[in-house]
Design a protein around this motif. Structure first.
Motif, short mmCIF file in Angstrom:
data_model
loop_
_atom_site.label_atom_id
_atom_site.label_comp_id
_atom_site.label_asym_id
_atom_site.label_seq_id
_atom_site.Cartn_x
_atom_site.Cartn_y
_atom_site.Cartn_z
N ASN A 23 -15.50 3.32 -2.73
CA ASN A 23 -13.88 2.84 -2.91
C ASN A 23 -13.32 3.78 -4.06
O ASN A 23 -13.32 3.42 -5.11
CB ASN A 23 -13.89 1.47 -3.09
CG ASN A 23 -12.28 0.94 -2.95
OD1 ASN A 23 -11.55 1.83 -3.12
ND2 ASN A 23 -12.20 -0.29 -2.53
N ARG A 41 -10.87 4.26 -9.32
CA ARG A 41 -9.71 4.88 -10.34
C ARG A 41 -9.07 3.75 -11.04
O ARG A 41 -8.81 4.07 -12.27
CB ARG A 41 -8.70 5.63 -9.37
CG ARG A 41 -7.62 6.21 -10.04
CD ARG A 41 -6.53 6.89 -9.15
NE ARG A 41 -5.83 5.99 -8.64
CZ ARG A 41 -4.54 5.73 -9.25
NH1 ARG A 41 -3.99 6.19 -10.49
NH2 ARG A 41 -3.73 4.70 -8.75
N LEU A 42 -8.96 2.77 -10.58
CA LEU A 42 -8.25 1.37 -11.20
C LEU A 42 -9.15 0.94 -12.26
O LEU A 42 -8.76 -0.03 -13.15
CB LEU A 42 -7.72 0.59 -10.19
CG LEU A 42 -6.61 0.82 -9.31
CD1 LEU A 42 -6.31 -0.26 -8.57
CD2 LEU A 42 -5.38 1.19 -10.17
N ARG A 86 1.78 -2.45 -11.48
CA ARG A 86 0.83 -1.25 -11.38
C ARG A 86 1.56 -0.21 -12.46
O ARG A 86 0.71 0.59 -12.88
CB ARG A 86 1.25 -0.55 -9.85
CG ARG A 86 0.56 -1.10 -8.85
CD ARG A 86 0.93 -0.67 -7.64
NE ARG A 86 0.09 0.61 -7.46
CZ ARG A 86 -0.80 1.01 -7.06
NH1 ARG A 86 -1.76 0.33 -6.77
NH2 ARG A 86 -1.12 2.22 -6.89
N ALA A 135 -1.70 2.30 -12.99
CA ALA A 135 -2.05 2.61 -11.43
C ALA A 135 -1.13 3.49 -10.80
O ALA A 135 -1.29 4.55 -10.18
CB ALA A 135 -2.06 1.44 -10.46
N PHE A 144 -6.06 -5.29 -15.02
CA PHE A 144 -4.99 -5.49 -13.71
C PHE A 144 -6.22 -6.00 -12.54
O PHE A 144 -6.87 -5.33 -11.99
CB PHE A 144 -4.64 -4.25 -13.41
CG PHE A 144 -3.81 -4.09 -12.15
CD1 PHE A 144 -3.00 -5.03 -11.73
CD2 PHE A 144 -3.62 -2.82 -11.49
CE1 PHE A 144 -2.13 -5.12 -10.69
CE2 PHE A 144 -2.93 -2.71 -10.28
CZ PHE A 144 -2.01 -3.86 -9.92
N LYS A 183 -10.30 -5.95 -1.29
CA LYS A 183 -11.16 -4.99 -0.65
C LYS A 183 -10.74 -3.54 -0.89
O LYS A 183 -11.55 -2.65 -0.99
CB LYS A 183 -11.12 -5.25 0.82
CG LYS A 183 -11.81 -6.76 0.91
CD LYS A 183 -12.36 -7.02 2.49
CE LYS A 183 -12.91 -8.08 2.42
NZ LYS A 183 -12.79 -9.34 3.57
N ALA A 184 -9.46 -3.15 -0.89
CA ALA A 184 -8.93 -1.92 -1.03
C ALA A 184 -9.06 -1.36 -2.33
O ALA A 184 -9.09 -0.17 -2.55
CB ALA A 184 -7.61 -1.87 -0.37
N GLN A 185 -8.86 -2.32 -3.22
CA GLN A 185 -8.58 -1.75 -4.75
C GLN A 185 -9.34 -2.41 -5.69
O GLN A 185 -9.60 -1.91 -6.78
CB GLN A 185 -7.03 -2.11 -5.00
CG GLN A 185 -5.94 -1.34 -4.19
CD GLN A 185 -4.58 -1.92 -4.38
OE1 GLN A 185 -4.32 -2.89 -5.11
NE2 GLN A 185 -3.66 -1.09 -3.80
N GLY A 186 -9.85 -3.78 -5.52
CA GLY A 186 -10.78 -4.22 -6.64
C GLY A 186 -12.24 -4.12 -6.41
O GLY A 186 -12.73 -4.04 -7.41
N LEU A 187 -12.78 -3.87 -5.41
CA LEU A 187 -14.23 -3.79 -5.50
C LEU A 187 -14.74 -2.68 -4.49
O LEU A 187 -14.06 -2.07 -3.64
CB LEU A 187 -14.77 -4.94 -4.58
CG LEU A 187 -14.17 -6.54 -5.28
CD1 LEU A 187 -14.49 -7.73 -4.00
CD2 LEU A 187 -15.34 -6.60 -6.40
N VAL A 188 -15.94 -2.37 -5.15
CA VAL A 188 -16.77 -1.34 -4.21
C VAL A 188 -17.70 -2.29 -3.34
O VAL A 188 -18.70 -2.86 -3.83
CB VAL A 188 -17.43 -0.34 -4.94
CG1 VAL A 188 -18.19 0.90 -4.12
CG2 VAL A 188 -16.60 0.22 -5.95
#
Lengths: 333, 490
Positions: free
Chosen positions: A211, A216-217, B290, B295, B325, B331-336
């Protein structure tokens, strides 16, 4: 490795592994035991060395969801440059070997950096940037060598290319001699496994492939990590170029431009590394390369027609990845 | 639509909703985020199937089991996100999927004629030879409308059609809506903007918590009463006690600017304080967070932590400055998702787990993760469980654990409890209050009004990327916030 625990890890690399063990058993019986003779095992390892080392570099790239199509051409380019360099300097012995290796690695690493630049700066697809590098590096190696193999003047590389590792020891143990390139391969596999599984860099490679936005974040310098994976792939190609040069006592613009690229990618994929990124292992790539090597070797031992060998190889690659996918679905259900 | 019901795992999205649309009228559908408007319209357009209820067209029951079927029945949707193919021209887009064919080949002349007819009907003049990527947003929307018309739609759904339009373009759109009505079409008009309802709508239906609350003639339904119907009187959820913030200012934001979403935003948050950012989706709340978190990089403005200015050129700078943050979309930004709990928890602070020999100390990672699992009551079989296999609330706690691992002073929460169950919500609230008690400064974006009112000391209402109003906890009411967020009150 990433996730899934120890069991999941072994199941993951097990796809190629299980297949491979079954194959060995069948072939060994069919070849009346010659297949598992130590000398034949060493022969297989020697044959897979080059594709396996290319596959190791490719594994880093593919885990980030990239691809490096330029590795075959970079083998040719680095081999030619290394040979030209070795013929033009007044060094000998270890100093000559070390300096030549450094030059080859520098060329391969620089090419990898160029591969990565448009990928990280402009977000261009690596398929295109490395395809461009494939053509450029190939052309450059023909220009530099005038289209002919550059024969090495010095004979100092002979031991690196075709010599054996501590022959006195293996002789004393009544084992076959282990070629030095095989030792290179094993050392590279070990080092790459540690880098991928135990360093921050390795963890970030998985995170970016899994992901990229989350990575990046989390404050990861995505551009730097992505650049590094292409540099690593270029360096691996350079090491192969150097070893081929030592093996043939010449740097040829045609070395590495045959099946190497696709078979190294096949090794990575058969080894369970996902082309979608985020998942894969070095040891899997080794097994993948081994599977392909064993297959060729077995077919030779069994006297299979060489055209038919290609058909069988393709079918086995397909079968291996289909089995891997089915196993994955079963595990995640 | 009669007695429509629809449930998702854990949520009753629609509960016995009925609505009627006459030909030649515009029915406005209003409600808060999550009230069920989109779900209802997805059922009408065949994107989702209802669990209960029937749909009748011209008095006859119909089965709408696919978007194709909906189209065939004369239902046309105009989504907020356009469904045009940017590389094709307007006529090609209008004909897409229903190209007139002549001898196996696309009949280009017929394509063009059909588009021209649809545009003439709307009284429009658009360039037909350029790809739609060259058209303005307003023109693209008109192409969407023409596309729906060309398919003989008699029921037209418009989802916030004015969201991307300027004043003059809105006037033009209203004229076209009038023309569609005159031709006998029925229009369902979804909007958040109270001010435009009297101009465009004949009747207004208010949805709340998946129920149709009230339907009235638009002229007898003043904006404040619509807002009241939208908000209603709801049972207060149980929120933990909030202590009054006592500490000094930790986070100060001055003249933050990132056009078009963030315009000259200034505020400060004290240690122990929870600041809520209210407003509608798209108002610029997430974009403010953001920009603070790096971000997106702000164009101008100053961010100070504990009084000293920090320069934020990317997430790395923000993390180094002590800003965490917690993104809206886990799912899209917080976790792998393909990594395990341990690898996700340590991802942002991996440097603290590296030994002198440059290798990650997995044992130390494991013990730190185990500590977090205990502290936050993360329901996972262990540190090596893949995050993909965890529930939404548990995943959210893994995201929290990732940021609690560092020494952040400022926590930015974007919709911290969206899509998670009630029990997990209460636990997340408890963690937030504990963070505040330990002296953190917290900014929380929440579209859930009771949550914003129950969990924040102060609320800033954001509209058009600006702070439209500020309320203290004691003065804030749902009605006031919605009124300002929707522009019903200034």
């Amino acid at each position: 490795m990433s996730g899934g625990g120890r069991l999941g890890y072994w199941l993951r690399i097990g796809g190629a592994g299980l297949f491979f063990i079954a194959l060995i058993a069948v072939v060994n019986v069919a070849s009346h035991g010659t297949f598992l003779e130590p000398s034949n095992i060493v022969r297989v390892l020697r044959q897979i060395t080059y594709n396996c080392v290319l596959g190791v570099g490719q594994t880093f790239v593919i885990i980030t969801a990239g691809i490096d199509l330029s590795v075959g051409s970079l083998v040719a380019l680095t081999g030619v440059v290394a040979a030209l360099f070795a013929n033009s300097v007044h060094l000998s012995g270890f100093a000559l070997i070390a300096a030549t290796l450094i030059v080859a690695v520098a060329v391969g690493g620089a090419a990898g950096w160029v591969n990565a630049l448009p990928v990280v700066k402009l977000n261009l697809p690596p398929f295109i940037t490395t395809l461009a590098m494939l053509e450029m590096a190939l052309g450059a190696s023909f220009i530099l060598s005038h289209g002919r193999p550059v024969a090495l003047v010095s004979t100092d590389f002979q031991n690196t290319g075709i010599g054996s590792f501590l022959p006195a020891v293996t002789d004393a143990l009544h084992l076959p001699n282990v070629p030095i390139p095989v030792i290179w391969m094993l050392a590279i596999i070990l080092l790459a496994s540690i880098v991928l599984n135990r360093t921050r860099f390795g963890r970030y490679v998985f995170a970016i492939g899994g992901n990229e936005e989350a990575a990046r974040l989390a404050g990861i310098n995505v551009a730097r990590v992505k650049t590094m994976v292409y540099v690593i792939s270029g360096v691996c190609a350079a090491i192969v170029g150097f070893l081929y040069m030592a093996l043939f006592s010449s740097g040829s613009p045609q070395t590495g431009t045959g099946d190497e690229l696709l078979e190294s990618i096949a090794a990575v994929v058969v080894g369970g590394t996902s082309l979608m990124g985020g998942r894969g292992s070095i040891i899997g790539t080794f097994f993948g390369a081994l599977l392909i090597g064993v297959l060729y070797n077995a077919m030779n031992l069994l006297g299979v027609d060489s055209y038919l060998q290609k058909v069988v190889l393709g079918a086995v690659i397909l079968l291996a990845v289909v089995l891997d996918e089915l196993r994955k679905r079963y595990l995640t259900r | 639509m009669r007695n429509i019901g629809k449930s998702f795992p854990g949520v009753r999205a629609l509960d016995d909703v009925s609505l009627t649309l006459h030909s030649g009228e515009t029915l406005a559908l209003v409600g808060e985020n999550g009230a069920g408007k989109s779900t209802l319209m997805k059922i009408l357009s065949g994107a989702l199937r209802a669990d209960q209820g029937t749909i009748l067209i011209d008095g006859a029951p119909v089965q709408i089991d696919s978007p194709q079927r909906a189209q065939h029945l004369g239902i046309g949707m105009i989504y907020q996100e356009f469904t045009l193919v940017p590389q094709l021209t307007a006529p090609e887009n209008i004909a897409l999927g229903a190209e007139p064919v002549h001898g196996g080949l696309i009949d280009a002349r017929a394509v063009r004629e059909r588009a021209q007819r649809a545009l003439d009907e709307l009284g429009l003049d658009l360039p037909l030879d350029v790809t739609v990527s060259h058209l303005s947003v307003a023109e693209q929307q008109l192409v969407e409308i023409a596309k729906v018309l060309a398919r003989n739609a008699r029921i037209i759904v418009m989802d916030e059609p004015t969201a991307a339009l300027s004043g003059r373009e809105i006037e033009h759109l209203f004229t076209i809506v009038g023309r569609l009505k005159a031709s006998g079409a029925g229009i369902i008009y979804i909007s958040h903007r109270m001010d435009e309802l009297p101009r465009v709508a004949d009747r207004v239906t208010v949805l709340r918590d998946g129920r149709a609350i009230e339907t009235r003639e638009a002229k007898d339904f003043p904006a404040d009463e619509i807002v009241h119907a939208m908000v209603g009187r709801r049972l207060e959820a149980h929120f933990p006690e909030l202590a009054a913030p006592a500490g000094p200012v930790v986070l100060e934001v001055r003249n933050l600017e990132r056009t078009p979403a963030v315009n000259d935003v200034s505020f400060s948050v004290r240690a122990g304080e929870i600041l809520g950012l209210g407003g509608l989706i798209g108002a610029g709340r997430t974009e403010i967070l953001r920009a603070i978190a790096g971000a997106d990089v702000a164009q101008s403005g100053e961010i100070r932590i504990d009084g000293s200015p920090v320069r934020i050129r990317g997430p790395h700078d923000a993390i180094a400055a002590g800003i965490a943050f917690i993104t809206e979309d886990r799912k899209a930004q917080g976790l792998v998702l393909g990594m395990n709990v341990r690898e996700n928890v340590t991802l942002a602070h991996l440097q603290t787990f590296v030994d002198r020999d440059l290798l990650i100390d997995v044992a130390r990672e494991r013990s730190a993760t185990t500590r977090m699992i205990d502290e936050l009551h993360i329901r996972t079989p262990g540190t090596e469980q893949l995050v993909r296999n965890l529930s939404g609330g548990t995943q959210q706690k893994v995201v929290l654990a990732k940021w609690l691992l560092g020494n952040a002073r400022v926590f930015l929460f974007d919709e911290p409890t969206r899509g998670i169950d009630v029990g997990a919500k209460a636990e997340i609230y408890k963690i937030m209050v504990e963070l505040a008690a330990r002296g953190a400064a917290i900014v929380m974006v929440s579209s859930d009004l009771p949550e914003a009112l129950g969990m924040a000391h102060r609320i800033l209402v954001i509209r058009g990327g600006q702070i439209a109003a500020e309320f203290d906890r004691s003065q804030a009411t749902p009605d006031k916030i919605i009124a300002i967020a929707t522009g019903a009150a200034a």
